[in-house]
Write a protein that holds these residues in place. Structure first.
Motif, PDB file in Angstrom:
ATOM      1  N   THR A 172      36.167  15.332 -18.193  1.00  0.00           N
ATOM      2  CA  THR A 172      35.212  15.063 -17.113  1.00  0.00           C
ATOM      3  C   THR A 172      34.618  13.667 -17.252  1.00  0.00           C
ATOM      4  N   VAL A 173      34.222  13.316 -18.475  1.00  0.00           N
ATOM      5  CA  VAL A 173      33.662  11.982 -18.709  1.00  0.00           C
ATOM      6  C   VAL A 173      34.692  10.908 -18.372  1.00  0.00           C
ATOM      7  N   ALA A 174      35.931  11.105 -18.856  1.00  0.00           N
ATOM      8  CA  ALA A 174      36.984  10.117 -18.601  1.00  0.00           C
ATOM      9  C   ALA A 174      37.258   9.972 -17.106  1.00  0.00           C
ATOM     10  N   SER A 175      37.322  11.101 -16.399  1.00  0.00           N
ATOM     11  CA  SER A 175      37.609  11.056 -14.956  1.00  0.00           C
ATOM     12  C   SER A 175      36.495  10.361 -14.192  1.00  0.00           C
ATOM     13  N   GLU A 176      35.253  10.688 -14.546  1.00  0.00           N
ATOM     14  CA  GLU A 176      34.120  10.072 -13.858  1.00  0.00           C
ATOM     15  C   GLU A 176      34.078   8.567 -14.108  1.00  0.00           C
ATOM     16  N   LYS A 177      34.294   8.150 -15.354  1.00  0.00           N
ATOM     17  CA  LYS A 177      34.248   6.715 -15.669  1.00  0.00           C
ATOM     18  C   LYS A 177      35.445   5.980 -15.077  1.00  0.00           C
ATOM     19  N   LEU A 178      36.587   6.652 -15.039  1.00  0.00           N
ATOM     20  CA  LEU A 178      37.756   6.047 -14.419  1.00  0.00           C
ATOM     21  C   LEU A 178      37.504   5.786 -12.935  1.00  0.00           C
ATOM     22  N   ALA A 179      36.862   6.749 -12.280  1.00  0.00           N
ATOM     23  CA  ALA A 179      36.527   6.568 -10.857  1.00  0.00           C
ATOM     24  C   ALA A 179      35.543   5.429 -10.662  1.00  0.00           C
ATOM     25  N   ILE A 180      34.594   5.262 -11.598  1.00  0.00           N
ATOM     26  CA  ILE A 180      33.615   4.166 -11.510  1.00  0.00           C
ATOM     27  C   ILE A 180      34.320   2.824 -11.684  1.00  0.00           C
ATOM     28  N   ALA A 181      35.243   2.749 -12.660  1.00  0.00           N
ATOM     29  CA  ALA A 181      35.965   1.498 -12.886  1.00  0.00           C
ATOM     30  C   ALA A 181      36.818   1.127 -11.689  1.00  0.00           C
ATOM     31  N   ALA A 182      37.417   2.153 -11.050  1.00  0.00           N
ATOM     32  CA  ALA A 182      38.284   1.907  -9.898  1.00  0.00           C
ATOM     33  C   ALA A 182      37.499   1.625  -8.625  1.00  0.00           C
ATOM     34  N   GLN A 183      36.198   1.796  -8.670  1.00  0.00           N
ATOM     35  CA  GLN A 183      35.351   1.640  -7.481  1.00  0.00           C
ATOM     36  C   GLN A 183      35.233   0.183  -7.058  1.00  0.00           C
ATOM     37  N   GLY A 184      35.348  -0.734  -8.042  1.00  0.00           N
ATOM     38  CA  GLY A 184      35.264  -2.161  -7.721  1.00  0.00           C
ATOM     39  C   GLY A 184      33.863  -2.683  -7.582  1.00  0.00           C
ATOM     40  N   ALA A 185      32.892  -1.980  -8.078  1.00  0.00           N
ATOM     41  CA  ALA A 185      31.507  -2.416  -7.923  1.00  0.00           C
ATOM     42  C   ALA A 185      30.968  -3.095  -9.178  1.00  0.00           C
ATOM     43  N   LEU A 186      31.752  -3.121 -10.263  1.00  0.00           N
ATOM     44  CA  LEU A 186      31.290  -3.700 -11.515  1.00  0.00           C
ATOM     45  C   LEU A 186      31.995  -5.009 -11.814  1.00  0.00           C
ATOM     46  N   ALA A 187      31.332  -5.812 -12.611  1.00  0.00           N
ATOM     47  CA  ALA A 187      31.949  -7.055 -13.063  1.00  0.00           C
ATOM     48  C   ALA A 187      33.135  -6.715 -13.959  1.00  0.00           C
ATOM     49  N   VAL A 188      34.037  -7.710 -14.145  1.00  0.00           N
ATOM     50  CA  VAL A 188      35.250  -7.466 -14.917  1.00  0.00           C
ATOM     51  C   VAL A 188      34.917  -7.004 -16.331  1.00  0.00           C
ATOM     52  N   ALA A 189      33.940  -7.623 -16.969  1.00  0.00           N
ATOM     53  CA  ALA A 189      33.590  -7.250 -18.333  1.00  0.00           C
ATOM     54  C   ALA A 189      33.071  -5.811 -18.381  1.00  0.00           C
ATOM     55  N   GLU A 190      32.223  -5.435 -17.411  1.00  0.00           N
ATOM     56  CA  GLU A 190      31.701  -4.070 -17.359  1.00  0.00           C
ATOM     57  C   GLU A 190      32.836  -3.079 -17.099  1.00  0.00           C
ATOM     58  N   ARG A 191      33.749  -3.482 -16.217  1.00  0.00           N
ATOM     59  CA  ARG A 191      34.877  -2.602 -15.901  1.00  0.00           C
ATOM     60  C   ARG A 191      35.746  -2.382 -17.132  1.00  0.00           C
ATOM     61  N   ASP A 192      35.973  -3.442 -17.907  1.00  0.00           N
ATOM     62  CA  ASP A 192      36.774  -3.316 -19.120  1.00  0.00           C
ATOM     63  C   ASP A 192      36.078  -2.426 -20.149  1.00  0.00           C
ATOM     64  N   SER A 193      34.740  -2.515 -20.198  1.00  0.00           N
ATOM     65  CA  SER A 193      33.995  -1.668 -21.128  1.00  0.00           C
ATOM     66  C   SER A 193      34.127  -0.196 -20.739  1.00  0.00           C
ATOM     67  N   VAL A 194      34.028   0.063 -19.435  1.00  0.00           N
ATOM     68  CA  VAL A 194      34.192   1.436 -18.964  1.00  0.00           C
ATOM     69  C   VAL A 194      35.604   1.939 -19.257  1.00  0.00           C
ATOM     70  N   ALA A 195      36.621   1.094 -19.041  1.00  0.00           N
ATOM     71  CA  ALA A 195      38.003   1.477 -19.327  1.00  0.00           C
ATOM     72  C   ALA A 195      38.178   1.780 -20.812  1.00  0.00           C
ATOM     73  N   ALA A 196      37.480   1.029 -21.672  1.00  0.00           N
ATOM     74  CA  ALA A 196      37.549   1.300 -23.113  1.00  0.00           C
ATOM     75  C   ALA A 196      36.949   2.670 -23.431  1.00  0.00           C
ATOM     76  N   ASP A 197      35.857   3.003 -22.737  1.00  0.00           N
ATOM     77  CA  ASP A 197      35.268   4.343 -22.933  1.00  0.00           C
ATOM     78  C   ASP A 197      36.262   5.433 -22.534  1.00  0.00           C
ATOM     79  N   VAL A 198      37.006   5.189 -21.442  1.00  0.00           N
ATOM     80  CA  VAL A 198      38.002   6.166 -20.989  1.00  0.00           C
ATOM     81  C   VAL A 198      39.083   6.337 -22.061  1.00  0.00           C
ATOM     82  N   ARG A 199      39.522   5.234 -22.638  1.00  0.00           N
ATOM     83  CA  ARG A 199      40.536   5.321 -23.691  1.00  0.00           C
ATOM     84  C   ARG A 199      39.979   6.072 -24.909  1.00  0.00           C
ATOM     85  N   GLY A 200      38.701   5.881 -25.195  1.00  0.00           N
ATOM     86  CA  GLY A 200      38.088   6.627 -26.293  1.00  0.00           C
ATOM     87  C   GLY A 200      38.090   8.123 -26.028  1.00  0.00           C
TER      88      GLY A 200
END
Length: 524
Positions: A410-438
């Protein structure tokens, strides 16, 4: 002093003087008071519903006697008809057993502890079960007729007079005098009665707290659990259990309440209760228990399911239960001490059928007399209980792993959707993607645990693969399509910082994403 002829008063005087310390008490000096009748009737049967069990048990013995006499064919089920009449507050229980001959009728039904069944294959043998109704009715009536008998034998017990005599200080007679005072025997016309039967009628049922004796559904549910009735057609393991126990050992009766359908045991392949998930019985396991000195002392069976928690009470099937003569003894918790965690007994579904006649139910039939033969059965049931407990623990651990996996997914899916939303800066998006990989890494470790079966692992891997595909889509380009793309860099950065703060300060990612989605929609 002559010890053989001395009175009790003489012996007491002699004992006070230090003489004749070895004198024998004479039977004529022993007093059995009226209160013994209360002790072996209403005081013994504290649960009102047990009167149904006692009278059905007697019916089963009468039917078996008829079968042995050739009055009922080998493949024919004996019949017990129960009539519950809430309007008149009466209960009638009639069977098509052998009945009691007129010459023995009154003597057998007024005897206390003098049953002729002791030493036979009969279920009851103490001669007190028929008195179970005395404390719950105003009048208790027995009727019977044997094959070829023209009239019907009838014996009435006046329960109101009994209670009055028990309370009275003026009645000084013993139990025999009391029974003679409150009973009336007679022969009545048998024109409308069956050719062969035994019947007990309770009139003026005393109202209890929940009035369960008059609740037709409650009576049927109770008897479906404790009475010797067949397995339901929707329980496909019934025949396997019957064969393991032996047809000769598993008497089954056709019992009907208020002319309804024949009662059946509560087990089904798929068991359902209102407001509860389905419980599917997937397989059964049977064990044969050897007696102390050979032979078969008992047969046990347990129905395996997913062990996801306690079996709901509404299914009337929880716990390892014990039956003797195919009648349940005690409740569902009789064997719970065999489990390292007693709660696991309520997760189990199964029975122990006692075949060794040296294993004897106690007087209340809520447990067994403890002897070497009963201990033998208990000792052999212990490994089965340990196996069930292990399955319960494994299931509990499995459900914990699945809950943890679902949380990370659930956490991974929610964060993946946030990263794919396009509302965050590249660095923030990469941080969220790292959380998904975790989260994916933690999901992988759960999928590798040996507590999960292959089918479950396959399903988990499919869910993980879906999240990996989402990560791959994010990595395709450095810039994600976004409603913010049309804004100049400085303004876009302000929005990205604002959206980042929304996610950072919100306790609910789903709600935060929904808010950001609405803002982006307004900006588009």
């Amino acid at each position: 002093m002559n010890i053989a002829t001395a009175t009790l008063a003489d012996r007491r005087a002699a004992l006070q003087n230090g003489a004749n310390k070895g004198s024998r008490i004479q039977a004529s000096d022993i007093v059995i008071g009226k209160d013994i009748l209360e002790l072996i009737s209403s005081a013994m049967y504290v649960d009102p519903m047990t009167i149904y069990r006692e009278y059905v048990q007697n019916a089963a013995d009468g039917i078996e006697a008829a079968r042995e006499a050739g009055l009922i064919s080998g493949d024919e089920r004996g019949r017990v008809d129960i009539r519950v009449d809430p309007a008149s507050r009466s209960i009638t229980i009639r069977d098509n057993g052998a009945g009691i001959p007129a010459g023995q009728f009154e003597g057998r039904l007024t005897a206390l502890g003098g049953s002729q069944k002791r030493g036979t294959k009969a279920r009851g043998f103490r001669g007190v079960g028929r008195l179970a109704g005395l404390g719950y009715a105003q009048e208790l009536i027995f009727r019977s007729r044997t094959a070829g008998q023209k009239t019907v034998s009838e014996l009435r017990w006046d329960c109101r007079q009994l209670r009055t005599a028990l309370r009275s200080v003026d009645f000084t007679g013993g139990v025999a005098e009391l029974i003679a005072e409150i009973t009336t025997g007679s022969l009545v016309d048998g024109t409308d009665a069956p050719a062969r039967f035994f019947e007990v009628e309770l009139r003026g049922i005393v109202r209890q707290r929940n009035d369960a004796l008059m609740n037709i559904d409650a009576v049927a549910e109770y008897l479906s659990q404790v009475a010797p009735v067949p397995f339901h057609a929707d329980f496909s393991f019934g025949e396997e259990i019957r064969q393991a126990i032996g047809d000769a050992q598993i008497c089954e009766l056709d019992i009907r309440v208020n002319e309804g359908k024949p009662l059946c045991r509560p087990f089904r392949n798929v068991m359902t209760a209102e407001g509860q998930p389905e419980l599917t019985l997937r397989a059964i396991e049977t064990i044969e228990i050897a007696g102390v000195d050979g032979g078969v002392a008992g047969v046990a069976w347990v129905a395996h399911h997913d062990y996801e928690g306690a079996v709901p009470n509404a299914l009337h099937a929880k716990g390892l239960r014990i039956r003797a003569g195919n009648i349940q003894i005690g409740g569902h918790a009789l064997l719970e001490e065999l489990f390292s965690e007693q709660r696991f007994n309520s997760w189990a579904i199964g029975e122990l059928h006692v075949l060794d006649r040296r294993v004897v139910p106690n007087g209340r039939r809520d447990d067994f007399e403890l002897n070497i033969h009963m201990s033998n059965l208990i000792n052999h049931m212990a490994p089965l209980a340990r196996d069930v407990a292990k399955r319960c623990r494994t299931s509990s651990i499995r459900r914990k792993w699945l809950r943890d996996f679902e949380m990370h997914r659930t956490v991974a899916s929610e964060k993946l959707a946030i990263a794919a939303q396009g509302a965050l800066a590249v660095a923030e998006r990469d941080s969220v993607a790292a959380d998904v990989r975790g989260s994916l890494g933690r999901m992988e470790r759960i999928a590798e645990t040996p507590d999960l079966d292959a089918e479950t692992v396959t399903a988990l891997l499919e869910q993980m693969q879906s999240i990996r595909r989402g990560l791959d889509d994010l990595a395709v380009s450095d810039v994600v399509e976004s409603p913010l793309a049309r804004f100049e860099a400085p303004k876009r950065e302000v929005f990205e910082q604002m959206f980042s703060l929304i996610y950072e300060c919100s306790a609910n990612r789903v709600a935060a994403k929904s808010l950001v989605d609405r803002i982006l929609q307004k900006l588009s």
